[in-house]
Design a protein around this motif. Sequence first.
Motif, PDB file in Angstrom:
ATOM      1  N   SER A  81      21.204  46.259  -1.440  1.00 29.52           N
ATOM      2  CA  SER A  81      22.353  45.477  -1.880  1.00 29.52           C
ATOM      3  C   SER A  81      22.819  45.950  -3.253  1.00 29.52           C
ATOM      4  CB  SER A  81      21.954  44.003  -1.875  1.00 29.52           C
ATOM      5  OG  SER A  81      22.570  43.322  -2.904  1.00 29.52           O
ATOM      6  N   ASN A 130      26.362  47.778  -3.902  1.00 31.15           N
ATOM      7  CA  ASN A 130      27.243  47.181  -4.901  1.00 31.15           C
ATOM      8  C   ASN A 130      27.669  48.215  -5.930  1.00 31.15           C
ATOM      9  OD1 ASN A 130      27.606  44.561  -4.038  1.00 31.15           O
ATOM     10  ND2 ASN A 130      25.674  43.890  -4.914  1.00 31.15           N
ATOM     11  N   LYS A 171      32.274  50.464   0.570  1.00 30.18           N
ATOM     12  CA  LYS A 171      31.180  49.514   0.769  1.00 30.18           C
ATOM     13  C   LYS A 171      31.373  48.742   2.073  1.00 30.18           C
ATOM     14  CE  LYS A 171      29.083  45.320  -0.838  1.00 30.18           C
ATOM     15  NZ  LYS A 171      29.249  44.107  -1.629  1.00 30.18           N
ATOM     16  N   LYS A 172      32.615  48.283   2.304  1.00 33.58           N
ATOM     17  CA  LYS A 172      32.890  47.536   3.530  1.00 33.58           C
ATOM     18  C   LYS A 172      32.522  48.357   4.765  1.00 33.58           C
ATOM     19  CE  LYS A 172      36.664  44.382   2.534  1.00 33.58           C
ATOM     20  NZ  LYS A 172      38.100  44.201   2.647  1.00 33.58           N
ATOM     21  N   LEU A 173      32.874  49.636   4.724  1.00 30.01           N
ATOM     22  CA  LEU A 173      32.581  50.491   5.870  1.00 30.01           C
ATOM     23  C   LEU A 173      31.082  50.699   6.013  1.00 30.01           C
ATOM     24  CD1 LEU A 173      35.363  53.197   5.793  1.00 30.01           C
ATOM     25  CD2 LEU A 173      35.100  51.261   7.343  1.00 30.01           C
ATOM     26  N   GLY A 233      29.592  47.420   7.150  1.00 28.80           N
ATOM     27  CA  GLY A 233      30.210  46.870   8.353  1.00 28.80           C
ATOM     28  C   GLY A 233      30.850  45.515   8.151  1.00 28.80           C
ATOM     29  N   GLY A 234      31.398  45.256   6.965  1.00 26.02           N
ATOM     30  CA  GLY A 234      32.054  43.978   6.694  1.00 26.02           C
ATOM     31  C   GLY A 234      31.921  43.628   5.228  1.00 26.02           C
ATOM     32  N   VAL A 235      32.255  42.364   4.892  1.00 28.41           N
ATOM     33  CA  VAL A 235      32.128  41.954   3.490  1.00 28.41           C
ATOM     34  C   VAL A 235      30.679  41.581   3.191  1.00 28.41           C
ATOM     35  CG1 VAL A 235      33.664  40.871   1.850  1.00 28.41           C
ATOM     36  CG2 VAL A 235      33.988  40.433   4.270  1.00 28.41           C
ATOM     37  N   ASP A 236      29.989  41.021   4.186  1.00 27.03           N
ATOM     38  CA  ASP A 236      28.617  40.576   3.983  1.00 27.03           C
ATOM     39  C   ASP A 236      27.656  41.481   4.732  1.00 27.03           C
ATOM     40  OD1 ASP A 236      29.293  38.265   2.562  1.00 27.03           O
ATOM     41  OD2 ASP A 236      29.868  37.281   4.448  1.00 27.03           O
ATOM     42  N   TYR A 237      26.423  41.425   4.294  1.00 24.72           N
ATOM     43  CA  TYR A 237      25.378  42.108   5.040  1.00 24.72           C
ATOM     44  C   TYR A 237      25.128  41.358   6.335  1.00 24.72           C
ATOM     45  CZ  TYR A 237      24.475  44.877   1.046  1.00 24.72           C
ATOM     46  OH  TYR A 237      24.617  45.775   0.048  1.00 24.72           O
ATOM     47  N   GLY A 238      24.892  42.077   7.394  1.00 27.26           N
ATOM     48  CA  GLY A 238      24.644  41.393   8.663  1.00 27.26           C
ATOM     49  C   GLY A 238      24.249  42.372   9.745  1.00 27.26           C
ATOM     50  N   HIS A 239      24.461  41.945  10.995  1.00 22.19           N
ATOM     51  CA  HIS A 239      24.096  42.786  12.135  1.00 22.19           C
ATOM     52  C   HIS A 239      24.643  44.199  11.980  1.00 22.19           C
ATOM     53  CE1 HIS A 239      22.638  39.314  14.162  1.00 22.19           C
ATOM     54  NE2 HIS A 239      23.815  38.789  14.443  1.00 22.19           N
ATOM     55  N   HIS A 240      25.936  44.266  11.607  1.00 22.16           N
ATOM     56  CA  HIS A 240      26.562  45.586  11.598  1.00 22.16           C
ATOM     57  C   HIS A 240      26.098  46.461  10.446  1.00 22.16           C
ATOM     58  CE1 HIS A 240      30.060  45.086  14.645  1.00 22.16           C
ATOM     59  NE2 HIS A 240      28.875  45.184  15.175  1.00 22.16           N
ATOM     60  N   PRO A 244      19.376  36.106   2.248  1.00 24.37           N
ATOM     61  CA  PRO A 244      20.468  36.239   1.276  1.00 24.37           C
ATOM     62  C   PRO A 244      20.468  35.104   0.255  1.00 24.37           C
ATOM     63  CG  PRO A 244      21.286  36.392   3.530  1.00 24.37           C
ATOM     64  CD  PRO A 244      19.856  35.986   3.617  1.00 24.37           C
TER      65      PRO A 244
END
Lengths: 615, 197
Positions: free
Chosen positions: A153, A157, A170-172, A175-182, A265
């Motif tokens: 993280s 960042n 970072k988004k790419l 895989g989004g704004v938050d950390y997750g599955h993607h 998180p």
Amino acid sequence: MSSPLRTLVDWLDNRTGVRGLLHEALYERVPGGARWRYVWGSTLVIAFVSQMITGTFLWMAYSPSTQTAWESVFYIQYEMTGGWLLRGLHHYMAHAMVVLLAIHFAQVVWDGAYRAPRELNFVIGVALMLVVFGLSLTGYLLPWDQKGYWATSVGTNLASQAPVVGPEFKKLAIGGVDYGHHTLTRFLALHAGVLPGLLIALLVPHIALFRRHGLHAREPLKGPDAMFWPDQLLKDSIAALGVVAAVFVLAIYGGGAELTAPADPANPYNAARPEWYFLFLFQFLKWFPGELEVWGAFVIPGVIVTTLFLMPWIGRTRGGHLFNVGLLVILLGGVVLLTAQAVRDDYFAAWYERTEANAHKFDASQAFLDAEKNAEREAERVIELARSPEKIPPTGALSLMAQDPYLQGPKLFAQNCAGCHTHVDRSDGADSTHNMDGKSATAPNLFGLGTREWVAAILDPDQVADADHFGYQESPFAEGTMVDWVQSTVPDLDQEHVDQVVAALAAESASSGNRVNERGVDKQKIAAGFQLIKEEIGCTDCHKFHEVNNEGGAPDLTGYMSRDWLMDFIRNPSSERFYGEYNDRMPAFAPHDNPQLNQLDDQTLGLIVDWLRGD
Amino acid sequence: MKDKSKPDLVNKTVSWNRRTFFEMLTAVVAGTVAIATPFVVGVVSFLSPLFKKNSNPQVRIALLSQIPDDGMPRSFPVVTDHVDAWTKYPEQRVGSVYLVRNQGAAKPIAFTAKCPHAGCFIGYKPGDELFRCPCHTSAFNLDGTRERGDAEVAPRDMDRLPVELRTVESTDDNGPTEVWIEFIDFQTGHKEAISTV
């Protein structure tokens, strides 16, 4: 060679030209004969092959999603036969690769092996080095544990601060704004697919060009020329075996790779650090306050990497080569210094005394050490839970942690209770991890609530009015009826009777909750104590106790300090059943029937109570 | 067993005329399109996070009565529904905030625990006079300002979140007051606080 075999090889050779290929591969001229100093490139290849093998097997057991990543790694580590060793080999071989890479690189620069016609091969080598760094960065996150999560993280960042494209990058990446599955699916695809593919795509020309230019022999030559097979290959193989052996020993010594608690998180991991070989970068960043960060994170590293790519051209002159060697020494020296400094900063509190001058540093280090210890405790606990017959629920290991009194109790206590109460084990050899010692407690110490020791202390004329019990700051009870009774009546009682009362009250606390043993032992003693409380020593003058229903205003002793009793008590201590109008400042945490109006819900209450009672 | 036609092929040169030019052009274009089609489709789906719209959730953090006006920070988890790709986690802890109510203040101040430097969790030990970030050792005063100003690693003070007080409706008009915040996730590393959304 027997003739059927020869026929087969002839047939194969005719269709594929395998003899020529093999010949070309093995009969490479080694100027000056085989030497140990030529083995490093080969060991790197072997290390990479080893990573592909162990990685593929790990892949077969790994599941990239936030509810299954940690869980599947846990399963590899603790349930699969030899899984811990597989992880250990992969983990420590990654470390070994970084070390070997440093040696290989330093040797090439030192020897000036990047000079014409080998410039392009050097460039490919530097690119390979970056790919290996990418592999270790992406691999660090995959277990989805606290350490990997928080370290990555921070890394992403930082990446998001890159000029212009940073936030999009970072988004790419995640895989989004938050950390997750993607984040996991992307990191796995990078780690197991894209980057190894890229590495192979670069390694093939790297080796092909190496063979085209021949080995860069180090003068003076030590002997007559030899062939790669078998002389140099022997040395290469032995070196490779040595590397694998070292990694094997490390993996066994380390019991596989570390697995900290599952990524959460909402639960900070204050000991988040990158892997040791990136510690220097981490430390380097501390030099760049505020917006200067971009210099530390991008500009300077960017300039250095660009310089590395340009080394073959800088090194065309003697002065240029000296510059390269100087840069190499400065870089390696800087890395060593920064790494040492980072380690010293972190462990400062363990090695030095706190003084006025170093207070800031000491406290930061202490915070790190505390966090590390706490993280170890969490990891141990969640692994213990996951290994229990209950196993991990479909919602993942994080929910195991969220519902565990042992882990959540101290946090909730600190949030809701520690403003007034303390929780300190006063016995010798106490485990201090649970201690919460406010300097000016305005309510009793709740350690060991309801146990025999605790009840005995309440009934001890010397202890009843001390700061841990009724004698806390501003206590209205310090000279109250209970203290008075204990100090005047208890000394006149037989010690045997006191023990019986203690046993009976402790048995009451076991009437609900998990503390079952208390009721099974000393049945006679408990029965005797029960009678004493009920009829003989005057408790029921003020307290209610089972069918003896007194309205003396003191708390109900039926099920005293049991799980149900405590839950009701914390919900509303001012209820008639407990302190009523005599309640000191303790707030009612859940007096309403509508849970929305309450400060604590039943689950949270249960976690606190279970932890306090040690259930 | 050499192929008889081989020498001819090797020596044959391509004669430049309009027909061969179109042949080459078509070969290159067709090949490129054949490879680019799956690649472009893949890239577009890979870029999907850039096209997603997000919003900042309003979250109930605590009851006002849980935050005495003693100026001391108290840490609260931020619990809200959280959607991660295909999974919806009801009431998930998505972060942490510190609420500080100064003496006599009606409203607490809310600080997000995310460090404006690199996004670590800023820690606070009850009784301490500073918030401390464990990663690169930034320290903040209890009002969120950086202890050493611009000399601090963090580029800006701790980020404040908008706070709203809401009274719970109840029959006796005496319902408790709740503290709500807008949980904004800020970009790290900049002097200005910019939402990631």
